[in-house]
Design a protein around this motif. Structure first.
Motif, short mmCIF file in Angstrom:
data_model
loop_
_atom_site.label_atom_id
_atom_site.label_comp_id
_atom_site.label_asym_id
_atom_site.label_seq_id
_atom_site.Cartn_x
_atom_site.Cartn_y
_atom_site.Cartn_z
N ASP A 1 0.84 -1.18 0.00
CA ASP A 1 0.00 0.00 0.00
C ASP A 1 0.89 1.24 0.00
O ASP A 1 1.63 1.49 0.94
N ASP B 1 0.86 5.17 -0.13
CA ASP B 1 0.05 6.38 0.04
C ASP B 1 -1.43 6.13 -0.21
O ASP B 1 -2.14 6.93 -0.83
N VAL C 1 -2.79 3.63 -1.98
CA VAL C 1 -3.09 2.90 -3.22
C VAL C 1 -2.36 1.56 -3.17
O VAL C 1 -1.15 1.51 -2.94
N ARG D 1 -1.53 9.63 -7.12
CA ARG D 1 -2.65 9.37 -6.21
C ARG D 1 -3.36 10.68 -5.87
O ARG D 1 -2.72 11.68 -5.54
N LYS E 1 -6.38 11.99 -3.41
CA LYS E 1 -7.30 11.71 -2.31
C LYS E 1 -8.14 12.95 -2.05
O LYS E 1 -7.60 14.06 -1.90
N VAL F 1 -10.35 7.92 -3.31
CA VAL F 1 -8.93 7.69 -3.54
C VAL F 1 -8.76 7.13 -4.95
O VAL F 1 -9.26 6.04 -5.26
N THR F 2 -8.08 7.89 -5.79
CA THR F 2 -7.83 7.49 -7.17
C THR F 2 -6.34 7.21 -7.33
O THR F 2 -5.50 8.02 -6.95
N GLY F 3 -6.01 6.06 -7.89
CA GLY F 3 -4.61 5.69 -8.05
C GLY F 3 -4.27 5.35 -9.49
O GLY F 3 -5.10 4.81 -10.24
N GLN G 1 -9.93 3.00 -8.22
CA GLN G 1 -10.80 4.00 -7.64
C GLN G 1 -11.52 3.41 -6.43
O GLN G 1 -12.13 2.33 -6.52
N GLU H 1 -10.74 -1.75 -9.84
CA GLU H 1 -9.37 -1.72 -10.35
C GLU H 1 -9.34 -2.31 -11.76
O GLU H 1 -9.94 -3.36 -12.02
#
Length: 835
Positions: free
Chosen positions: A128, A130, A132, A351, A353, A367-369, A438, A459
């Protein structure tokens, strides 16, 4: 009685372990994190409180009912930690291996992890970054810097972290913008590997609502790997460079909305994928020859059988094999490499947030990664090979052998000289990943008895594993007559994954002291892989053993879903003592193996049209733990302990069959892990002096039938990388020399008992017990404006093996194995400033 109950009848051994526990680390060997809430004074206590997000909300380390080891920025700086693998000396039962041509790394916790051979496996310990989850273990090869905190969550964490957290979570949190302007810089030089690091950051508010942090670091190591004298290689020392830069923007226009954006770029280059992997010459004690063509050809191995000196024999590619790299699947960075191993990785990470406060006690979080990885490396996986090659039946080189080779292996004969490089088994994998994820969470923060969290996760990722390889090394006879390529084949595995999940949890304060929490996550995952083999050397295929050029598989599909429930009961005995009991489950999706070769498993599947042999099943975990988190003596003493018991069903395992030159992917029937984790810390009455420690007892073993490719049933055998006892002890002492000058000295010792390093038989290599010692001394400004440090990690230059496997291309009766080890001693001088 206690020693006997744990299998310790030797009082000296028990004493040593008690000493380890007595000076180890409550949560880790770091004062910042080991002493959460430990200060009697309100100001000091506030500074020592550690905030974690194990349940996707801010909670103190001592209050959250989860077994966590945290490492703070303080400790990372004290010991100049800049690699994920360096954290293992601070976390018992954590094992990290960096390097290799497959996934590029491996993380294990409490004896459970995933293979570093296959890039198709997700890690059993979720990575993990930050917030993501990054699906590629290539991330562990990246240097990390400007880090705020590392949290290691032990045991299944699927409810809050989703798939691929069946054994735990390794979480890295980077620093955020500061409320006032700061500039910091650091430079260090390391004497053993002859490397240096320079880095810095600038952080502060651009406006009242927008903060920025720019940070970067460059690391260059000239002697990351030292080769054995006489190795036929251009680079007698394998070097490494690593650049990483990060932009963080923090936007808080009001009390309702906030957004935090992180964008990071990392570039690493090296002189080959193989790093600290040396050969152990087994029971027969000799360097077994490299055998090719069914044993017809033998090549002297070249290595000296000394796997303790950290000098490794890694020859360049045999000249006849390095001349023309296949371009059948497109351009490759390996083109023109001329037999000299190399590696290059480019990695983008982003990332975003965002948090919206919909009401006083209701928050929506997003949270988008995004991950974009492109990594290529070339290396020779024979781990040996030096001229002169000869006909095996003749027992050595000579005129008769030369004549037979000239008649049957003309390309080999043209370059077959004494001392020539004969690295074979070459591979040039390209790992290319694009991942988009997401997560949405809606959570309450009521002062009443009831709170909830609901959310969803999606994902999408596309992973390309594209490689040319030399498994037979057929071009030692002649290049491909059609293309002129000097490799056996070129293949491409493209895997597309879609994963969706929904989850919900509740927290009920049944009384002022009793909390009941729990929830469930539903996960559905679908994977589709397409295999193309556009080129196969004409002397190999098409035929019964090899597929031919132009092979394209049908879509190979895998789909699975899972419900992962969790429930925890926590009771606050006093404001400083919490006890808890949890039932947890974990899930790691199966998939389609991408290590299948155009011979063996892939050719058989192509003949029958049945590709089920390439599919491995999902991995599940069920069990629970009970724990206590406590502080005494005005919070100057911390004592935490957890007892756990888990069963892992269909553990995903991959090993290498050195005789068949084939990867073997399977599911082990069942692995049981049980044990106790204990951590404590003590702030002594002596101003500035602290002691801390961890001790772990682990019993991890195969608890059902698991028959390996060697025909051995491992039922009852201990799991790999599962020492019965492990721990670390640390002290930290800081004393003012004057109003503007402070002296600090720190030390850490790590202990591990013996453990297996592979999963093929009862004769697998066992690492003996060992100790490691780190130390640092520094002098500087009490407020951190400047500091000079001398840092020594692994003071005694002790090497330990994290994983092992049979060396490829072994002759009949050969028993050499490849041992992957830690780095040797490192001694740094470091200077840092902050304005």
């Amino acid at each position: 009685m206690i020693g006997s109950a744990f299998g310790f009848r030797n009082s000296k051994k028990l004493t040593r372990l008690l000493l380890c526990s007595a000076s180890g680390l409550a949560v880790l060997a770091t004062p910042q994190l080991a002493f959460a809430q430990a200060a009697p004074a309100d100001e000091q206590a506030s500074e020592d409180v550690i905030i974690v997000t194990a349940r996707k909300q801010d909670e103190t380390l001592q209050e959250v009912p989860v077994t966590i080891t945290s490492v703070g920025a303080d400790t990372l700086e004290k010991y100049s930690v800049d690699e994920v693998s360096d954290v293992t000396s601070r976390v018992p039962t954590l094992s990290i291996q960096v390097g290799g041509s497959g996934s590029g790394g491996q993380i294990s916790l409490r004896g459970v992890g995933s293979s570093n051979i296959s890039a198709s496996f997700d890690s059993a310990v979720a990575f993990d970054y930050d917030g993501v989850q990054v699906s590629t273990m290539r991330m562990v090869q990246s240097a990390f810097f400007d880090t705020a905190q590392i949290d290691v969550l032990k045991g299944p964490q699927s409810l809050y972290f989703g798939k691929s957290a069946s054994a735990g979570v390794f979480s890295i949190k980077s620093q955020n913008p500061t409320s006032t302007w700061e500039i910091g810089a650091k430079a260090s030089y390391e004497f053993e590997e002859r490397g240096y690091v320079v880095g810095g950051y600038i952080s502060g508010p651009l406006t009242d609502s927008l903060g920025i942090r720019l940070a970067s670091q460059y690391n260059k190591i000239d002697r990351f790997v030292e080769l054995q004298p006489g190795t036929p290689a251009v680079n007698q020392f394998r070097g490494l460079t690593n650049f990483v830069g990060r932009l963080t923007l923090d936007f808080k226009p009001d009390d309702v909305f906030s957004a935090n954006l992180k964008v990071q770029y990392n570039r690493q280059t090296n002189d080959g994928a193989i790093s600290h992997s040396d050969v152990n010459c087994g029971v027969n004690g000799r360097a077994d020859v490299v055998t090719l063509f069914g044993g017809a050809i033998s090549i002297p191995a070249g290595y000296d059988c000394n796997d303790k000196d950290n000098k490794i024999f890694l020859p360049d590619t045999a000249v006849a094999l390095a001349r023309s790299v296949p371009l059948a699947t497109g351009p490759t960075k390996a083109q023109g490499y001329n037999g000299v191993p190399f590696g290059e990785t480019n990695l983008w990470f982003a990332r975003l947030k965002m948090d919206w406060k919909l009401a006083d006690n209701l928050t929506l979080s997003s949270v988008t990664g995004f991950v974009n990885l492109d990594a290529t490396d070339v290396d020779n996986y024979s781990y040996g090979g030096i001229g002169k090659a000869y006909i095996t039946a003749l027992g050595g080189p000579g005129p008769v052998s030369d004549a037979i080779i000239a008649a049957n292996f003309p390309a080999l004969a043209a370059t077959n000289s004494v001392g020539a490089p004969f690295g074979v088994g070459t591979s040039d994998p390209r790992n290319a990943l694009k991942q988009l994820s997401q997560e949405l969470r809606l959570a309450t923060n009521n002062e009443g008895m009831f709170n909830f969290m609901i959310g969803g996760f999606y994902e999408w990722r596309r992973f390309i594993f594209d490689t040319a390889q030399n498994a037979v090394n057929i071009s030692l006879i002649a290049p491909d007559p059609i293309t002129g390529y000097t490799w056996d084949y070129d293949k491409n595995h493209t895997t597309k994954t879609e994963a969706t999940s929904i989850f919900g949890s509740v927290m009920l304060d049944l009384t002022d002291q009793l909390e009941l929490s729990g929830g469930v996550r539903y996960t559905n995952e679908n994977k589709t892989q397409r295999i193309t083999v556009p080129y196969v050397h004409r002397l190999l295929g098409p035929g019964p053993a090899f597929i031919g050029s132009g092979f394209v598989s049908p879509n190979i599909d895998f789909s699975d879903d899972n419900l992962s429930p969790e429930v925890t009961l926590k009771y606050q005995v006093t404001p400083d003592v919490n006890v808890f009991a949890s039932y947890k489950t974990g899930f790691k999706s199966g998939g389609v193996d991408n290590s299948a070769l155009p011979s063996n498993s892939l050719s058989q599947a192509a003949l029958t049209g049945n590709f089920n042999s390439l599919i491995y099943k999902s991995e599940d975990a069920k069990g629970g733990e009970i724990g206590v988190k406590s502080q005494f003596a005005d919070r100057s003493i911390t004592l935490n302990a957890t007892a756990f018991y888990y069963k892992f069903t269909d553990l995903q395992v991959q090993v290498f069959n050195a005789v068949a030159v084939q990867f073997v992917t399977s599911n082990a029937g069942e692995v049981t892990t049980k044990g106790v984790d204990v951590g404590w810390a003590w702030r002594t009455p002596v101003e500035g002096l602290r002691f801390s420690g961890n001790l772990s007892y682990l019993d991890a073993y195969f608890s059902a039938d698991y028959i390996t490719f060697k025909g051995v049933n491992l039922n009852g055998r201990k799991a790999a990388r599962a020492p019965k006892w492990s721990g670390n002890t640390a002290f930290d002492y800081s004393v003012p020399l004057s109003d503007g000058l402070q002296f600090s000295i720190n030390g850490n010792a790590q202990f591990s008992s013996a453990y297996y390093t592979n999963t093929t038989s009862f004769a697998d290599f066992r690492q003996n017990k060992y100790w490691l010692f780190d130390a640092s001394v520094s002098i500087g400004d009490p407020d951190g404006k400047w500091k000079l440090s001398l840092i020594a990690n692994n003071l005694t230059n002790k090497l330990f093996v994290s994983s092992s496997g049979d060396r490829p291309f072994l002759p009949v009766g050969g028993d050499d194995i490849i041992n992957s080890t830690n780095r040797g001693r490192q001694v740094f001088v470091e200077a840092s400033v902050k304005f």
